[in-house]
Scaffold this motif. Structure first.
Motif, PDB file in Angstrom:
ATOM      1  N   THR A 116       0.988  -1.165   0.115  1.00  0.00           N
ATOM      2  CA  THR A 116       0.072  -0.028  -0.022  1.00  0.00           C
ATOM      3  C   THR A 116       0.805   1.158  -0.101  1.00  0.00           C
ATOM      4  O   THR A 116       0.680   2.216  -0.843  1.00  0.00           O
ATOM      5  N   ILE A 117       1.807   1.419   0.964  1.00  0.00           N
ATOM      6  CA  ILE A 117       2.458   2.437   0.988  1.00  0.00           C
ATOM      7  C   ILE A 117       4.031   2.497   0.022  1.00  0.00           C
ATOM      8  O   ILE A 117       4.733   3.477   0.200  1.00  0.00           O
ATOM      9  N   GLY A 118       4.320   1.376  -0.581  1.00  0.00           N
ATOM     10  CA  GLY A 118       5.588   1.225  -1.511  1.00  0.00           C
ATOM     11  C   GLY A 118       6.805   1.381  -0.707  1.00  0.00           C
ATOM     12  O   GLY A 118       7.671   1.973  -0.978  1.00  0.00           O
ATOM     13  N   ALA A 119       6.982   0.593   0.329  1.00  0.00           N
ATOM     14  CA  ALA A 119       8.128   0.769   1.339  1.00  0.00           C
ATOM     15  C   ALA A 119       8.669  -0.747   1.290  1.00  0.00           C
ATOM     16  O   ALA A 119       8.149  -1.821   1.238  1.00  0.00           O
ATOM     17  N   PRO A 120      10.055  -0.560   0.769  1.00  0.00           N
ATOM     18  CA  PRO A 120      10.759  -1.871   0.895  1.00  0.00           C
ATOM     19  C   PRO A 120      10.872  -2.525   2.356  1.00  0.00           C
ATOM     20  O   PRO A 120      10.739  -1.666   3.398  1.00  0.00           O
ATOM     21  N   VAL A 121      10.742  -3.728   2.668  1.00  0.00           N
ATOM     22  CA  VAL A 121      10.815  -4.537   3.838  1.00  0.00           C
ATOM     23  C   VAL A 121      12.009  -5.151   4.125  1.00  0.00           C
ATOM     24  O   VAL A 121      12.551  -6.012   3.473  1.00  0.00           O
ATOM     25  N   THR A 122      12.841  -4.589   5.317  1.00  0.00           N
ATOM     26  CA  THR A 122      14.042  -5.262   5.501  1.00  0.00           C
ATOM     27  C   THR A 122      13.922  -5.986   6.747  1.00  0.00           C
ATOM     28  O   THR A 122      12.906  -5.730   7.572  1.00  0.00           O
ATOM     29  N   HIS A 123      14.721  -6.945   7.316  1.00  0.00           N
ATOM     30  CA  HIS A 123      14.306  -7.908   8.383  1.00  0.00           C
ATOM     31  C   HIS A 123      15.483  -8.015   9.333  1.00  0.00           C
ATOM     32  O   HIS A 123      16.700  -8.153   8.894  1.00  0.00           O
ATOM     33  N   THR A 124      15.228  -8.269  10.519  1.00  0.00           N
ATOM     34  CA  THR A 124      16.115  -8.948  11.407  1.00  0.00           C
ATOM     35  C   THR A 124      16.400 -10.417  10.911  1.00  0.00           C
ATOM     36  O   THR A 124      15.571 -10.977  10.126  1.00  0.00           O
ATOM     37  N   LEU A 132      15.483 -12.977  12.797  1.00  0.00           N
ATOM     38  CA  LEU A 132      14.399 -13.833  13.215  1.00  0.00           C
ATOM     39  C   LEU A 132      13.223 -13.253  12.493  1.00  0.00           C
ATOM     40  O   LEU A 132      12.099 -13.989  12.757  1.00  0.00           O
ATOM     41  N   GLY A 133      13.128 -12.312  11.789  1.00  0.00           N
ATOM     42  CA  GLY A 133      12.061 -11.719  10.962  1.00  0.00           C
ATOM     43  C   GLY A 133      12.051 -12.355   9.555  1.00  0.00           C
ATOM     44  O   GLY A 133      10.899 -12.385   9.095  1.00  0.00           O
ATOM     45  N   LEU A 134      12.816 -12.993   9.241  1.00  0.00           N
ATOM     46  CA  LEU A 134      12.976 -13.630   7.926  1.00  0.00           C
ATOM     47  C   LEU A 134      11.955 -14.644   7.841  1.00  0.00           C
ATOM     48  O   LEU A 134      11.537 -15.483   8.701  1.00  0.00           O
ATOM     49  N   GLY A 135      11.015 -14.535   6.598  1.00  0.00           N
ATOM     50  CA  GLY A 135       9.955 -15.475   6.381  1.00  0.00           C
ATOM     51  C   GLY A 135       8.631 -14.678   6.589  1.00  0.00           C
ATOM     52  O   GLY A 135       7.585 -15.128   6.352  1.00  0.00           O
ATOM     53  N   GLY A 136       8.859 -13.525   7.383  1.00  0.00           N
ATOM     54  CA  GLY A 136       7.744 -12.695   7.816  1.00  0.00           C
ATOM     55  C   GLY A 136       7.128 -12.061   6.673  1.00  0.00           C
ATOM     56  O   GLY A 136       6.015 -11.553   6.631  1.00  0.00           O
ATOM     57  N   PHE A 137       8.057 -11.897   5.685  1.00  0.00           N
ATOM     58  CA  PHE A 137       7.699 -11.376   4.478  1.00  0.00           C
ATOM     59  C   PHE A 137       8.105 -12.068   3.226  1.00  0.00           C
ATOM     60  O   PHE A 137       9.565 -12.551   3.358  1.00  0.00           O
ATOM     61  N   PRO A 138       7.530 -12.383   1.953  1.00  0.00           N
ATOM     62  CA  PRO A 138       8.112 -13.296   1.058  1.00  0.00           C
ATOM     63  C   PRO A 138       9.327 -12.862   0.718  1.00  0.00           C
ATOM     64  O   PRO A 138       9.528 -11.668   0.135  1.00  0.00           O
ATOM     65  N   PHE A 177      11.120  -7.101  -1.139  1.00  0.00           N
ATOM     66  CA  PHE A 177      11.906  -7.648  -0.104  1.00  0.00           C
ATOM     67  C   PHE A 177      13.309  -7.101  -0.150  1.00  0.00           C
ATOM     68  O   PHE A 177      14.082  -6.792  -1.044  1.00  0.00           O
ATOM     69  N   ALA A 178      13.862  -6.556   1.291  1.00  0.00           N
ATOM     70  CA  ALA A 178      15.173  -5.896   1.287  1.00  0.00           C
ATOM     71  C   ALA A 178      16.076  -6.674   2.042  1.00  0.00           C
ATOM     72  O   ALA A 178      17.197  -6.124   2.117  1.00  0.00           O
ATOM     73  N   GLY A 179      15.920  -8.121   2.245  1.00  0.00           N
ATOM     74  CA  GLY A 179      16.786  -8.788   2.866  1.00  0.00           C
ATOM     75  C   GLY A 179      17.149  -8.427   4.340  1.00  0.00           C
ATOM     76  O   GLY A 179      16.547  -7.668   5.011  1.00  0.00           O
ATOM     77  N   MET A 180      18.160  -9.127   4.872  1.00  0.00           N
ATOM     78  CA  MET A 180      18.461  -8.927   6.322  1.00  0.00           C
ATOM     79  C   MET A 180      19.305  -7.739   6.351  1.00  0.00           C
ATOM     80  O   MET A 180      20.305  -7.464   5.707  1.00  0.00           O
ATOM     81  N   LEU A 181      19.294  -6.927   7.347  1.00  0.00           N
ATOM     82  CA  LEU A 181      20.202  -5.839   7.672  1.00  0.00           C
ATOM     83  C   LEU A 181      21.001  -5.935   8.999  1.00  0.00           C
ATOM     84  O   LEU A 181      20.862  -6.962   9.607  1.00  0.00           O
ATOM     85  N   GLY A 182      22.059  -5.114   9.011  1.00  0.00           N
ATOM     86  CA  GLY A 182      22.926  -5.148  10.389  1.00  0.00           C
ATOM     87  C   GLY A 182      24.377  -5.564   9.925  1.00  0.00           C
ATOM     88  O   GLY A 182      24.826  -5.370   8.721  1.00  0.00           O
ATOM     89  N   LEU A 183      24.895  -6.000  11.004  1.00  0.00           N
ATOM     90  CA  LEU A 183      26.226  -6.163  11.031  1.00  0.00           C
ATOM     91  C   LEU A 183      26.834  -7.155   9.966  1.00  0.00           C
ATOM     92  O   LEU A 183      27.912  -6.935   9.355  1.00  0.00           O
ATOM     93  N   HIS A 184      26.094  -8.253   9.691  1.00  0.00           N
ATOM     94  CA  HIS A 184      26.200  -9.237   8.513  1.00  0.00           C
ATOM     95  C   HIS A 184      25.129  -8.828   7.546  1.00  0.00           C
ATOM     96  O   HIS A 184      25.037  -9.926   6.690  1.00  0.00           O
ATOM     97  N   GLY A 185      24.483  -7.923   7.436  1.00  0.00           N
ATOM     98  CA  GLY A 185      23.293  -7.590   6.446  1.00  0.00           C
ATOM     99  C   GLY A 185      23.751  -7.310   5.156  1.00  0.00           C
ATOM    100  O   GLY A 185      24.735  -7.047   4.639  1.00  0.00           O
TER     101      GLY A 185
END
Length: 557
Positions: A229-237, A239-245, A251-259
């Motif tokens: 609806t809002i046209g927003a990329p979705v990045t995950h922790t 443990l959040g992987l799988g919460g968005f296809p 889908f913006a993948g996992m972020l962070g120190l090894h993101g």
């Protein structure tokens, strides 16, 4: 005529619809096991180490969304559960652990196998009980399950002295639970929701940062609607992987120190960060001052204590993620963020995950995960241990469905994966369960191979065998000027041979040809197996953010 407390306990568990208990018996918990003998509704799974019981209950809970149950005796049995309980606490997983205890008259005398398990576990449980009054057991069990699964989920421990479980009581079912001071708030304040909607409408460059709370709340469908609806990329922790296809264009993948670098970049450039069920832990944020520096932050979380704890929040929204998104969506209109999404596509292309192919006939660990992704096609439950293989599994396998990626996040527990996979298969019979492990992690709980065989399970294990404690070796490379200490395994176990000794299939894979031939065959076959993949010894996980750096300053390798 009354019944024993142990018999009442079993009736309570049956009423909570407990299907399986993972445990290991002993003298202090014996009355409960005697009562379980008569139950035709609850299956008991005898693990080979109590830590395995706690992790199996954890894996069961993550895979199903139900409360996992584990059980051990007093003393060392109870203390062996502690790592698994702490793991569940850090990752907000609902489990109830039962421990035996010496008789109440002997507590405090240093009796045989006595330990203050309620004192030991106090920092790593949502709540715990030391039961003194036999008549209170039905009420305590009802409360424990209610506390474990409501609000922010977490582990609850019940310590049961042997004289209490042997006592006779008149059993009465407990209907209502009303805990003073514990009233989880699922629906957010309407005014805060309206403010969130206004911030989203004004935003030109929004990003959704989704944590494990999205998965535990069952908010995956709502998250997809919100993002589209809002046209927003979705990045995950992690443990959040799988919460968005993982195959969705947003889908913006996992972020962070090894993101993924594109995930870190898009968060750094956004003007609004919509945080859903995540806690801004240090593995995500890197240097706080450089984390989403130009963004306003909306933080939605069931636990008000997490909001603003690590990162400054411009709009706190306390409530259940699923419920809050349902409240927000009707207040929004379809947005066209064409330029922002073009920028996201550009970053995703520019900073795509990549690795150098193996020279000659060798295997790269990323290559193994990619082949697994190709063969499994997103239909399996993927469990991992902790280390380099965990990061490669997060990046190179497409996690499509919620509750299909099971891993130890906050505590980072090596040895978690195999018993967690056992729990996942019990929770989801008929679903293929695959463990991705390292040669270091797998050795920590490989005794559970006996449990797999005894229970007729089909867990497939892929060991990425580099003969190293890979992640520690990588840290020593960067932070200790390559002074490698206690990270090389001079002795290599024959994992395929060990598998055959336990009665399951075992395979060694050293080349791409063997990988392409053996992996599809094993995954399509019945029964458990160990696939031992010899991978390049000194391969590093990239991207990597060095200590004190911002997440957009990662080394890409």
């Amino acid at each position: 005529m009354g019944i024993t407390v142990a018999e009442a306990l079993v009736l309570c568990l049956e009423r909570e619809n407990v299907e399986v208990i993972f445990g290991y018996p002993g003298g202090a918990i014996l009355p409960v096991y005697d009562a379980l003998y008569k139950s035709n509704k609850i299956k008991h799974v005898l693990v080979r180490h109590e830590q395995g019981a706690a992790h199996a209950a954890d894996g069961y809970a993550r895979a199903t969304g139900k409360v996992g149950v584990c059980m051990a005796t007093s003393g060392p049995g109870a203390t062996n559960l502690v790592t698994g309980i702490a793991n569940a606490y850090m990752d907000s997983v609902p489990i109830v652990a039962f421990t035996g205890q010496v008789p109440t008259g002997m507590v405090g005398t240093d009796a045989f196998q006595e330990v203050d398990i309620t004192g030991i576990t106090m920092p790593v449980v949502k709540h715990n009980y030391f039961v003194k009054d036999p008549k209170q057991v039905p009420k305590i069990v009802r409360e424990a399950f209610y506390i474990a699964r409501t609000g922010r989920p977490g582990p609850v421990l019940i310590d049961l002295p042997k004289d209490v479980t042997s006592a006779i009581i008149d059993y009465e079912e407990v209907e209502e639970i009303n805990l003073r001071g514990y009233k989880p708030n699922y629906r957010a304040d309407d005014e805060q929701v309206e403010k969130a909607a206004e911030m989203i409408k004004k935003s030109q460059c929004p990003v959704i940062y989704a944590g494990g709370g999205v998965v535990s709340a069952g908010a995956h469908d709502e998250l997809k609607v919100l993002a589209e609806t809002i046209g927003a990329p979705v990045t995950h922790t992690l443990l959040g992987l799988g919460g968005f296809p993982g195959d969705h264009p947003l889908f913006a993948g996992m972020l962070g120190l090894h993101g993924a670098m594109y995930a870190n970049k898009i968060v750094t450039e956004c003007d609004l960060l919509i945080t859903l069920g995540a806690r801004f832990d240090d593995r995500v944020t890197g240097k706080i001052a450089g984390f989403a520096p130009d963004a306003s932050v909306i933080h939605v979380d069931i636990d008000p204590a997490e909001i603003g704890k690590n990162v400054r929040v411009h709009l706190p929204v306390a409530g259940d993620v699923k419920t809050v998104i349902q409240q927000i969506i009707p207040l929004l209109e379809q947005k066209n963020n064409r330029q922002w999404l073009e920028r996201f596509a550009e970053l995703k292309k520019q900073y795509a995950l990549r690795y150098e192919p193996a020279a000659g006939e060798g295997l790269k660990p990323q290559q193994v995960i990619e082949k697994l992704n190709e063969v499994a096609q997103g239909n399996a439950i993927i469990c991992t241990d902790v280390g380099q293989h965990q990061m490669w599994a997060a990046h190179y396998y497409r996690h499509i469905q919620p509750r299909s990626f099971i891993s130890s996040g906050g505590l980072g527990t090596m040895g978690y994966g195999y018993p967690a996979a056992i729990g996942a298969e019990f929770g989801c019979p008929g679903k293929q369960v695959i463990l991705i492990s390292g040669d270091g992690s797998f050795q920590m709980n490989l005794q559970e191979m006996a449990t797999v065989m005894e229970q007729g399970l089909s867990v497939k294990v892929i060991v990425l065998n580099n003969g190293r404690l890979g992640m520690v070796r990588q840290l020593q490379e960067f932070y200790c000027d390559k002074r490698y200490m206690a990270v090389d395994f001079s002795y290599h176990p024959d994992f395929a041979g060990i598998a055959r000794v336990y009665g399951m299939k075992g395979f060694d894979i050293k080349t791409s040809e063997e990988l392409n031939a053996i992996l599809p065959e094993v995954l399509s076959s019945q029964g458990p197996a160990i696939i031992n993949c010899f991978v390049q010894e000194d391969e590093n996980v990239y991207p990597m953010v060095m200590a004190g750096k911002c997440i957009d300053e990662a080394i890409e390798g």
